[in-house]
Enzyme design. Structure first.
Site, PDB file in Angstrom:
ATOM      1  N   GLU A 230       0.909  -1.001   0.117  1.00 57.88           N
ATOM      2  CA  GLU A 230       0.006  -0.014   0.031  1.00 57.88           C
ATOM      3  C   GLU A 230       0.813   1.377   0.138  1.00 57.88           C
ATOM      4  O   GLU A 230       1.694   1.352   0.863  1.00 57.88           O
ATOM      5  CB  GLU A 230      -0.818  -0.101   1.075  1.00 57.88           C
ATOM      6  CG  GLU A 230      -1.811   1.157   1.134  1.00 57.88           C
ATOM      7  CD  GLU A 230      -3.006   1.018   2.324  1.00 57.88           C
ATOM      8  OE1 GLU A 230      -3.537   2.051   2.486  1.00 57.88           O
ATOM      9  OE2 GLU A 230      -2.771   0.224   3.239  1.00 57.88           O
TER      10      GLU A 230
ATOM     11  N   ARG B 140       5.855 -12.666   9.511  1.00 58.58           N
ATOM     12  CA  ARG B 140       6.326 -11.288   9.036  1.00 58.58           C
ATOM     13  C   ARG B 140       7.891 -11.452   9.734  1.00 58.58           C
ATOM     14  O   ARG B 140       7.854 -12.015  10.848  1.00 58.58           O
ATOM     15  CB  ARG B 140       5.516 -10.419   9.278  1.00 58.58           C
ATOM     16  CG  ARG B 140       5.455 -10.283  10.740  1.00 58.58           C
ATOM     17  CD  ARG B 140       4.262  -9.104  11.061  1.00 58.58           C
ATOM     18  NE  ARG B 140       3.572  -8.852  12.244  1.00 58.58           N
ATOM     19  CZ  ARG B 140       3.103  -7.920  12.892  1.00 58.58           C
ATOM     20  NH1 ARG B 140       2.287  -7.288  11.924  1.00 58.58           N
ATOM     21  NH2 ARG B 140       2.529  -8.114  14.079  1.00 58.58           N
TER      22      ARG B 140
ATOM     23  N   LYS C  68       4.216   0.953  10.297  1.00 59.24           N
ATOM     24  CA  LYS C  68       4.108   1.992   9.406  1.00 59.24           C
ATOM     25  C   LYS C  68       3.422   3.483  10.292  1.00 59.24           C
ATOM     26  O   LYS C  68       4.054   4.339  10.277  1.00 59.24           O
ATOM     27  CB  LYS C  68       3.490   1.966   8.287  1.00 59.24           C
ATOM     28  CG  LYS C  68       4.054   1.461   7.271  1.00 59.24           C
ATOM     29  CD  LYS C  68       3.212   1.210   5.656  1.00 59.24           C
ATOM     30  CE  LYS C  68       4.029   0.645   4.565  1.00 59.24           C
ATOM     31  NZ  LYS C  68       3.188   0.578   3.430  1.00 59.24           N
TER      32      LYS C  68
END
Length: 556
Positions: free
Chosen positions: A35, A259, A269
């Protein structure tokens, strides 16, 4: 000796089984779908290396697809930074695509679900919808709008697209099962209203698909064979499969891996954006940030990051990787590639009293003795006035001090053995000069003096020295797991940056290039900052020569 073959990770096992069966006609097509709402970090590097690496290994391809379905947080700046980072890591995508490329198709898919009685327009507020979904142990209850007719839903959804309603006034939901134990299947949202300018489609749309709806259908449109996500998407997979099944489109499959979680940093983020906005760091590419651009500016190489991602592997369970492994990988790479140079960060003058004043001697130093052939050499000017590190001299040295003090001898790197016989103080009692004699027959590579010394120190010829700013970067956080703290910012390391305004460097370093690694002998690995200029040289420390944090941890 035959090199042991590396075992397959579980995703490679899945792909090889698919290839054996001829699934997807023997194709392998992966995708990396960021994104564009921030800069990529080291966690994304793991996903990049995995997706592009699988494409390369199995003679397949990898698409870059920007998940640009939330125009509130997205920006073209992030798009460009993401592309730069992927290419810098050494990968190239087959196609550059955007979820917004598919907005017309996704809209039609939503219409198809409405026509099948599998989606409806809901006027409920976000709070009412959340309450109607029940709890993990209690089933949800339908809102009054779940029973709307297909015709009404088609009309209302069309009006949503035309901009008749305000943000949050209506949503489109899938009609699945309000009692399903998986909360993601309790009539999830498919579309919401956002009257916001989109960086690619402008004002064409005021409704945008939710990620869970856009994700699987975009994979299907591109005919992605292996859609690889992180573990938090496991509960989302049934919805991914449900949409593909009900729409009867290409059956892309989703697979999940753990992850990257790494000590002494945060990967969110949102938290990284806080650090930037609240001025704890300079920018997204601040060398203390775990962003790919920050690591690059700090001097990390693409090869070291790829090697790190290879070493940590691909797992099915979450774990915490020690940042020291990343630091090991960059040390290992720079030891083989970084050119050796000399720099003095805390200078004190050394005067060789028996060396001819005004004489300049050109000495030779290998660029990298660890590389085959040394990668050539450079000329180093030598005079009777040098800069050395202040801590290489002591007025009253202890017994095992193998540097300079009155009566002590050391070798000057690439040069001669010198013996200290005196020093000079200023009016405040601070030592400002060290006086030595040199041994003419002790020149490096030609030494016939027969003398043996235990210490070697670095130096810079004072008349030839260039000035530079040197930034000593350290870990941004004190705590091993700052993300677990109530306030992650409370564990920020106040000493994560030390700026030395006036260091002395070899004249050859005036031609240093950003992106090139240099080992400042005895001090660490450094690189020229990307925002440096010929009139103001700035060097960033990439990493120390040894793991200094291991000693700090032992002290605690």
């Amino acid at each position: 000796m035959i090199e042991e073959e590396k075992s397959l990770n579980f995703i490679e096992e899945i792909i090889e089984e698919d290839l054996r069966k001829g699934t997807h006609d023997g194709r392998v097509l992966t995708r990396f779908p960021p994104e564009p709402n921030g800069y990529l970090h080291i966690g994304h590097a793991k996903s990049i290396c995995l997706n592009f690496g699988l494409g390369q290994k199995y003679n397949g391809l990898t698409n870059l697809r920007f998940d640009d379905t939330n125009p509130v947080t997205e920006d073209a700046e992030y798009v460009e930074s993401i592309k730069r980072d992927i290419q810098w890591l050494g990968f190239q995508w087959a196609q550059e695509l955007y979820t917004s490329d598919y907005f017309d198709t996704l809209y039609q898919y939503a219409v198809d679900l409405i026509k099948k009685g599998l989606a409806y327009v809901d006027d409920s507020t976000a709070e009412e919808i959340a309450a109607s979904k029940g709890t993990p142990t209690e089933p949800g209850m339908p809102t009054p709008y779940r029973s709307r007719s297909v015709e009404d839903n088609l009309r209302l959804f069309q009006q949503m697209r035309e901009g008749k309603y305000k943000d949050g006034e209506k949503v489109l939901r899938a009609k699945i099962d309000l009692a399903n134990p998986n909360m993601h299947l309790r009539d999830p949202l498919l579309y919401r209203i956002r009257h916001v300018y989109h960086h690619r489609t402008g004002d064409k749309w005021c409704i945008y698909p939710m990620y869970d709806f856009a994700h699987g259908q975009s994979d299907s449109i591109e005919k992605i064979t292996h859609s690889i996500c992180t573990l938090e998407f496991i509960p989302h997979r049934p919805l991914y499969d449900w949409c593909i099944e009900k729409l009867e489109i290409f059956p892309s499959k989703q697979y999940e891996f753990a992850r990257l979680n790494m000590t002494y940093t945060v990967m969110s983020k949102r938290k990284l954006l806080q650090l930037v906005n609240e001025k704890f760091v300079e920018s997204w590419d601040d060398p203390r940030m775990p962003t790919i651009s920050g690591l690059r500016r700090r001097g990390y190489t693409a090869a070291s990051i790829r090697n790190f991602c290879d070493k940590i592997g691909v797992q099915k369970r979450e774990n915490m990787i020690d940042v020291s492994l990343l630091e090991f990988c960059i040390r290992e790479d720079l030891n083989k590639t970084a050119w050796r140079r000399m720099a003095v960060l805390d200078p004190i003058k050394l005067v060789i009293t028996n060396y001819p004043e005004g004489q300049v001697e050109e000495l030779t130093g290998e660029n990298n003795p660890e590389a085959e052939g040394g990668e050539g050499s450079r000329r180093i000017p030598f005079t009777n006035q040098l800069w050395i590190e202040r801590d290489d001299f002591m007025e009253e040295p202890p017994k095992k001090f193998f540097r300079l003090g009155v009566g002590l001898s050391v070798r000057l790197k690439h040069a001669y053995i010198v013996e200290c016989h005196d020093f000079v103080k200023d009016a405040d009692g601070k030592v400002i000069e060290v006086h030595c004699n040199y041994i003419p027959t002790s020149k490096s590579g030609e030494d016939t003096s027969g003398l043996k010394v235990k210490g070697t120190i670095h130096w810079i010829s004072a008349p030839h020295a260039k000035e530079a700013e040197v930034r000593l970067y350290d870990r941004l956080f004190h705590d091993e797991n700052p993300a677990a703290a109530d306030d992650f910012k409370s564990s920020i390391n106040p000493d994560s940056l030390q700026i030395i305004n006036k260091a002395y460097i070899e004249p050859d370093l005036a031609r240093a290039q950003a992106g090139k690694g240099y080992q400042f002998i005895r001090l660490g690995y450094f690189t020229l900052d990307t925002k440096s200029s010929p009139d103001h040289l700035v060097f960033n420390r990439t990493v120390t020569l040894k793991d200094s944090w291991a000693k700090e941890i032992k002290k605690r």
